[in-house]
Each structure stands twice: as structure tokens, then as C-alpha cells.
Design an enzyme around this catalytic site. Structure first.
Site, PDB file in Angstrom:
ATOM      1  N   LYS A 157      -1.162  11.707  -6.160  1.00 19.80           N
ATOM      2  CA  LYS A 157      -2.372  10.803  -5.619  1.00 19.80           C
ATOM      3  C   LYS A 157      -2.979  11.466  -4.518  1.00 19.80           C
ATOM      4  O   LYS A 157      -2.246  12.341  -3.802  1.00 19.80           O
ATOM      5  CB  LYS A 157      -2.101   9.324  -5.662  1.00 19.80           C
ATOM      6  CG  LYS A 157      -1.347   9.124  -4.578  1.00 19.80           C
ATOM      7  CD  LYS A 157      -2.122   8.803  -3.194  1.00 19.80           C
ATOM      8  CE  LYS A 157      -1.013   8.101  -2.117  1.00 19.80           C
ATOM      9  NZ  LYS A 157      -1.741   8.124  -0.968  1.00 19.80           N
ATOM     10  N   HIS A 187       3.719   6.152  -6.697  1.00 21.68           N
ATOM     11  CA  HIS A 187       5.133   5.808  -6.139  1.00 21.68           C
ATOM     12  C   HIS A 187       5.242   4.373  -6.194  1.00 21.68           C
ATOM     13  O   HIS A 187       6.427   3.779  -6.331  1.00 21.68           O
ATOM     14  CB  HIS A 187       5.511   6.486  -5.060  1.00 21.68           C
ATOM     15  CG  HIS A 187       4.920   5.921  -3.809  1.00 21.68           C
ATOM     16  ND1 HIS A 187       3.504   6.587  -3.386  1.00 21.68           N
ATOM     17  CD2 HIS A 187       5.531   4.956  -3.027  1.00 21.68           C
ATOM     18  CE1 HIS A 187       3.641   5.962  -1.975  1.00 21.68           C
ATOM     19  NE2 HIS A 187       4.574   5.029  -1.784  1.00 21.68           N
ATOM     20  N   LYS A 191       8.531   1.408  -7.860  1.00 17.39           N
ATOM     21  CA  LYS A 191       9.614   0.383  -6.999  1.00 17.39           C
ATOM     22  C   LYS A 191      10.523  -0.473  -7.888  1.00 17.39           C
ATOM     23  O   LYS A 191       9.803  -1.167  -8.867  1.00 17.39           O
ATOM     24  CB  LYS A 191       8.849  -0.256  -5.991  1.00 17.39           C
ATOM     25  CG  LYS A 191       8.277   0.522  -4.798  1.00 17.39           C
ATOM     26  CD  LYS A 191       7.403  -0.070  -4.022  1.00 17.39           C
ATOM     27  CE  LYS A 191       7.335   0.397  -2.634  1.00 17.39           C
ATOM     28  NZ  LYS A 191       8.296   0.379  -1.669  1.00 17.39           N
ATOM     29  N   GLU A 225      -0.048  -1.657   7.365  1.00 19.26           N
ATOM     30  CA  GLU A 225       0.825  -0.612   8.054  1.00 19.26           C
ATOM     31  C   GLU A 225       0.746  -0.639   9.228  1.00 19.26           C
ATOM     32  O   GLU A 225      -0.362  -0.718  10.146  1.00 19.26           O
ATOM     33  CB  GLU A 225       0.597   0.687   7.214  1.00 19.26           C
ATOM     34  CG  GLU A 225       0.948   0.998   5.918  1.00 19.26           C
ATOM     35  CD  GLU A 225       0.496   2.458   5.414  1.00 19.26           C
ATOM     36  OE1 GLU A 225       1.579   3.119   5.239  1.00 19.26           O
ATOM     37  OE2 GLU A 225      -0.673   2.711   5.369  1.00 19.26           O
ATOM     38  N   ASP A 244      -7.219   6.221  -0.322  1.00 19.83           N
ATOM     39  CA  ASP A 244      -5.935   6.488  -0.343  1.00 19.83           C
ATOM     40  C   ASP A 244      -5.096   5.575  -0.861  1.00 19.83           C
ATOM     41  O   ASP A 244      -4.123   5.838  -1.421  1.00 19.83           O
ATOM     42  CB  ASP A 244      -5.742   6.595   1.344  1.00 19.83           C
ATOM     43  CG  ASP A 244      -4.301   6.979   1.700  1.00 19.83           C
ATOM     44  OD1 ASP A 244      -3.730   7.768   0.604  1.00 19.83           O
ATOM     45  OD2 ASP A 244      -3.753   6.682   2.701  1.00 19.83           O
ATOM     46  N   HIS A 249      -2.911   2.374  -5.383  1.00 22.51           N
ATOM     47  CA  HIS A 249      -1.838   1.584  -5.370  1.00 22.51           C
ATOM     48  C   HIS A 249      -2.206   0.290  -5.643  1.00 22.51           C
ATOM     49  O   HIS A 249      -1.798  -0.401  -6.482  1.00 22.51           O
ATOM     50  CB  HIS A 249      -1.164   1.644  -3.808  1.00 22.51           C
ATOM     51  CG  HIS A 249      -0.904   2.886  -3.520  1.00 22.51           C
ATOM     52  ND1 HIS A 249       0.178   3.669  -4.462  1.00 22.51           N
ATOM     53  CD2 HIS A 249      -0.581   3.749  -2.243  1.00 22.51           C
ATOM     54  CE1 HIS A 249       0.527   5.013  -3.803  1.00 22.51           C
ATOM     55  NE2 HIS A 249      -0.036   4.864  -2.614  1.00 22.51           N
ATOM     56  N   LYS A 335      -4.203   0.684   8.761  1.00 20.51           N
ATOM     57  CA  LYS A 335      -3.277   1.257   9.671  1.00 20.51           C
ATOM     58  C   LYS A 335      -3.335   0.608  11.130  1.00 20.51           C
ATOM     59  O   LYS A 335      -4.266  -0.069  11.267  1.00 20.51           O
ATOM     60  CB  LYS A 335      -3.820   2.891   9.973  1.00 20.51           C
ATOM     61  CG  LYS A 335      -3.633   3.679   8.780  1.00 20.51           C
ATOM     62  CD  LYS A 335      -2.369   3.916   8.138  1.00 20.51           C
ATOM     63  CE  LYS A 335      -2.346   4.962   7.139  1.00 20.51           C
ATOM     64  NZ  LYS A 335      -0.796   5.319   6.431  1.00 20.51           N
TER      65      LYS A 335
END
Length: 481
Positions: A157, A187, A191, A225, A244, A249, A335
Site C-alpha cells: 500500500k 497488513h 492480524k 499513534e 496513508d 487500513h 500522529k
């Protein structure tokens, strides 16, 4: 505690030559190379395999240097360390081949040598751990050299940056690979705890009957995050938090949470139901989006003083179908926030009549919740109300918890990249995104990408701009302690 081994009941993949593009890059060093070694130690790689690292000539390594590079990466980032005969056996599978845009003969020769060493007709798995703008050239090179024959390809991605670029990239891939050969990786979908959402819903009569608008008042997907952009200014200036994280996601997680029951967990029915969720989404309303930028971002190296790139995004959307009509879905990521968390919160509706008196702290956030913490190793909590001990009928918050680390043998767990690489070798696309799903998500994102609201400042260590409180009203942002 479960004592099943990681290999119990599993069939090894066919013999493979794994070609890792971007083998000297950060993703390969942190995730892919350590993951391949762990799969080898767990006995999950094919009986016969070779790993061919590749990069442009400017970053090329000799085979000996690539083995040293891989050993150092595993020492630094692997869960299991390279030692003794296990490492020696794995190291013998490693080689390197140069692939420049104008000449890929070095890679072609390295793959041919690896296939000769294995013998027979091993499959090829190409993992493109390269920047997105390098994808078209890599795909075309694979087609021109014949390396696409008997091959599958893993694409990292983000897959495009808008609808037009996603369609163009899909068109390039379609010239060289059938859709059944293409594995677009997210990803998060690898999980264990995200897989467990499917088990929670579809294996338990306790939850599936209430998984709808009659019993659920809201859904939150939170991936804050605490880290900064960490030197990735060039990427963030071009991409931002929405491209992103949200398209790649958070929307994928929403598809898992909201899908209808598939007829099986095979790739086609599972992905059909996820795509139906995306088809049911309305276009993203820019007025239902908050974009933020942490204090000091514009002073990061490579960032301009007037940058409008977002390092935070929160939004409200819905799913216009029979199951979910009227239920808001709130998504948030960013972030430099107070904590790093990965949480899905299912807010259940309150009883029609409230006959019990509530304590003040219960009034602040009433209601029941199913909370899925999918940060490794993962947990599921059910928040409810219970009577406090004593002579009076007084209620307080209580919690039931399932914790992976305390319930199963954690050593059996595969990290997300390990799980997905293994599934790609088996040819199972169930946990990989599909071309029509990706294009639909870029389509619903178009209004926001064309007319994004201005970024709002927020302090490092906060939960984002203050306006996110208005966005979610009358509900509240929730993260468990």
C-alpha cells in the site's frame, strides 16, 4: 491454555522462489526478512525454497552482503534470533539480483539459478516492497522478462492516490497478471485479532443476533499513534494521513466489522461481502471530516511553511444498507497523539426504560460496549453495568475480557506480514484487497480529496483538534484504559 503447534493441520506451500524487491529498504529490514526467517523456524515455508533479494544497481549487494544484511535485520527486529544450524540453513537460501529499469538481466539470472537449485517447476512470488511510484515499472519489467509466468505478486500500500491512479495501476497489472495472481496487501487484515472479529461475529450466537442497527448505536475505529512522521516528510507531503491510513487500513477494517455473513471464508465470498460494504458507502462529505496537523510539523525537514498535509484525520460515515442504515461509523487516526492504540468499539443501544439509578461516573459514558483491541497480541472486552455490593441498588461499570496472551500459546501467533506472505504462497486471497474494492474506496473519497477542509492545529500528546468533539456528538470518543 491451548498447546496446539503453529504447524498442526497445515499443508506446506508448493516449492517457491520468493523475489523481494526493495530488499535493502526499511520495510524489508523491519518486517519481511525477519518474518521469512520466523516462518522458516516454524516449519511453514515450502520444503524447497529460495529467497532472491533485488534492488536497483545503486543499492545492490553481493549475495554474501545480502546474507549479512538479513542476519543483522533479524537480530535487530526478529522475534527469534539467527543462531546455529537454523540460520546457516536459512542463509543458504539467500541470493541477490540487480533489477534496474533499463536492465533486469541480473535478476533474471538470479531467479533462474534459484529455480535450478530447487529443481522441478517452483512457483514465483514477487513481493514489491518499493515506493508506489515504482510499481508500474516493476510490473512491466516482470511481464517483459517473463518473470510473471507461474507467479504471484504482492503489492504494498497505498494502492494509487486517487481513483484515476488506482485504475491506471490496475490496468498496468492486468496486462501482466490475472487478478487471481495479484495480492494487494494490507497488513492490518493479517492480524490474528482482526481475524478474530470474524470468529466473534459468525461463530457465536451471543453476538451475531445483535450485530445490526436495532442494537448498535455507533461504531468507532481508532488507530492513534504517538510517533511523529519520523523523517517521512516526502511521503506525508504527497500522501497525508487519509491516503496513508484511512483508505488502506481503516476502511478495510470497517468492511470486516460491517459485512454480511459470507457463505464461506474462502476468498471470493469473503471479499464479495467486503466489497458490498464499500458499495453501500455514500460519498465522503468533507463537512463530516476533521483534518489536523500536529504542532511543529511544518518545521520537520522537508516540510514547507504553508503545508496543508494532514497528520490527523477523523471522519463520520455511514453504510446505507438494511443492517446498518442510520448507524454512524466514526474513524480516527493520526500522529503525535497521546497514545498508540488499535481499537474497534461497538456501542450498544441503551434499554428503552432506565429503571436503575446510575452513579455520576456511569452517567458520563452510559451504555454497553464491545471493545476489540487489535494491537498485538489482542483482546476483546465487553463493558456492562453491574450492582455494587451493599444494601442499596447502585450500579457501576464492569468488564468481561478475553485476552489472547492469557488464553492461548502466544508463541503460535504469526505477525501480520508472516501470515499474509504464507497465505500468498498458498494462493489464498481472502485477506487481500480486490481491485474493484480499492477503486470504490477511492471513488467515495473523491469529494474529500477534491475539496479537503483546511487542516486544524493540535498539540503533540493530545487526541487531535478540538473540533472532533463536535464531529462525534452526541456520542463520545472512547478508548479503554
Amino acid at each position: 491454555m491451548s498447546v496446539r503447534t503453529a504447524t498442526e493441520g497445515l499443508t506446506k506451500p508448493d516449492d517457491h522462489v520468493i523475489v523481494l524487491f526493495g530488499a535493502t529498504g526499511d520495510l524489508a529490514r523491519r518486517k519481511i526478512l525477519p518474518g521469512l526467517f520466523h516462518l522458516f523456524q516454524a516449519g511453514l515455508l515450502p520444503h524447497h525454497f529460495r529467497i532472491v533479494g533485488s534492488s536497483p544497481k545503486a543499492f545492490a549487494l553481493s549475495t554474501d552482503d545480502f546474507r549479512t544484511h538479513t542476519r543483522d535485520a533479524i537480530r535487530e527486529f526478529g522475534r527469534t534470533k539467527p543462531a546455529d544450524a537454523t540460520w546457516d540453513d536459512f542463509a543458504q537460501s539467500l541470493s541477490f539480483g540487480v533489477a534496474d529499469p533499463d536492465s533486469a538481466q541480473g535478476l533474471v539470472d538470479a531467479v533462474a539459478d534459484a529455480e535450478h537449485e530447487i529443481g522441478g517447476h517452483p512457483r514465483r512470488l514477487h513481493h514489491l516492497a518499493v515506493p508506489p511510484d515504482a510499481f508500474p515499472a516493476m510490473i512491466e519489467m516482470l511481464g517483459e522478462t517473463g518473470l510473471n509466468v507461474n507467479a504471484r505478486v504482492i503489492c504494498e500500500k497505498p494502492f494509487g492516490h486517487d481513483l484515476a491512479s488506482a485504475r491506471a495501476l490496475n490496468a498496468v497489472i492486468a496486462k501482466c497478471f490475472e487478478e487471481s495472481q495479484v495480492f494487494r496487501i494490507d497488513h492490518f487484515l493479517g492480524k490474528e485479532s482482526v481475524d478474530n472479529i470474524l470468529a466473534l461475529r459468525f461463530a457465536n450466537g451471543l453476538f451475531e443476533p445483535i450485530w445490526n442497527r436495532d442494537h448498535i448505536s455507533y461504531v468507532q475505529i481508532d488507530v492513534p499513534e504517538s510517533i511523529s512522521i519520523e523523517g517521512r516528510a516526502a511521503f506525508y507531503e504527497r500522501c497525508g494521513a487519509y491516503r496513508d491510513m484511512v483508505v488502506t487500513h481503516l476502511f478495510q477494517l470497517m468492511g470486516i466489522v460491517a459485512m454480511e455473513p459470507p457463505t464461506s471464508l474462502n476468498a471470493r465470498p469473503l471479499r464479495d461481502e467486503m466489497v458490498k460494504v464499500f458499495e453501500s458507502m455514500p460519498l465522503i462529505d468533507p463537512e463530516a471530516v476533521v483534518r489536523g496537523q500536529y504542532d511543529g510539523y511544518r518545521k520537520e525537514p522537508g516540510v514547507g511553511p504553508e503545508s496543508q498535509a494532514e497528520t490527523f484525520v477523523a471522519l463520520r460515515t455511514e453504510i446505507d444498507n438494511w443492517r446498518w442504515k442510520g448507524v454512524p461509523f466514526y474513524l480516527r487516526t493520526g500522529k503525535c497523539l497521546e497514545q498508540s492504540r488499535q481499537v474497534v468499539t461497538i456501542g450498544l443501544r441503551e434499554p428503552t426504560m432506565r429503571i436503575f439509578p446510575l452513579e455520576a461516573e456511569v452517567h458520563a459514558q452510559p451504555g454497553n460496549r464491545v471493545v476489540i483491541d487489535f494491537a498485538d497480541p489482542g483482546a476483546i472486552h465487553v463493558d456492562f453495568l453491574a450492582k455494587l455490593p451493599g444494601p442499596h441498588m447502585r450500579l457501576s461499570k464492569a468488564r468481561m475480557t478475553f485476552d489472547y496472551a492469557n488464553s492461548f500459546l502466544e508463541a503460535n501467533n504469526l505477525e501480520a506480514y508472516e501470515h499474509l506472505i504464507l497465505e500468498a504462497m498458498h494462493g489464498n486471497q481472502a485477506l487481500f484487497t480486490r481491485s474493484d474494492g480499492i477503486e470504490r474506496l477511492w471513488e467515495v473519497s473523491a469529494p474529500l480529496l477534491e475539496q479537503p477542509p483546511p487542516v486544524e492545529p493540535y498539540w503533540r500528546g493530545s487526541w487531535g483538534p478540538e473540533s472532533i468533539t463536535r464531529l462525534i456528538s452526541p456520542h463520545h470518543w472512547y478508548l479503554p484504559e
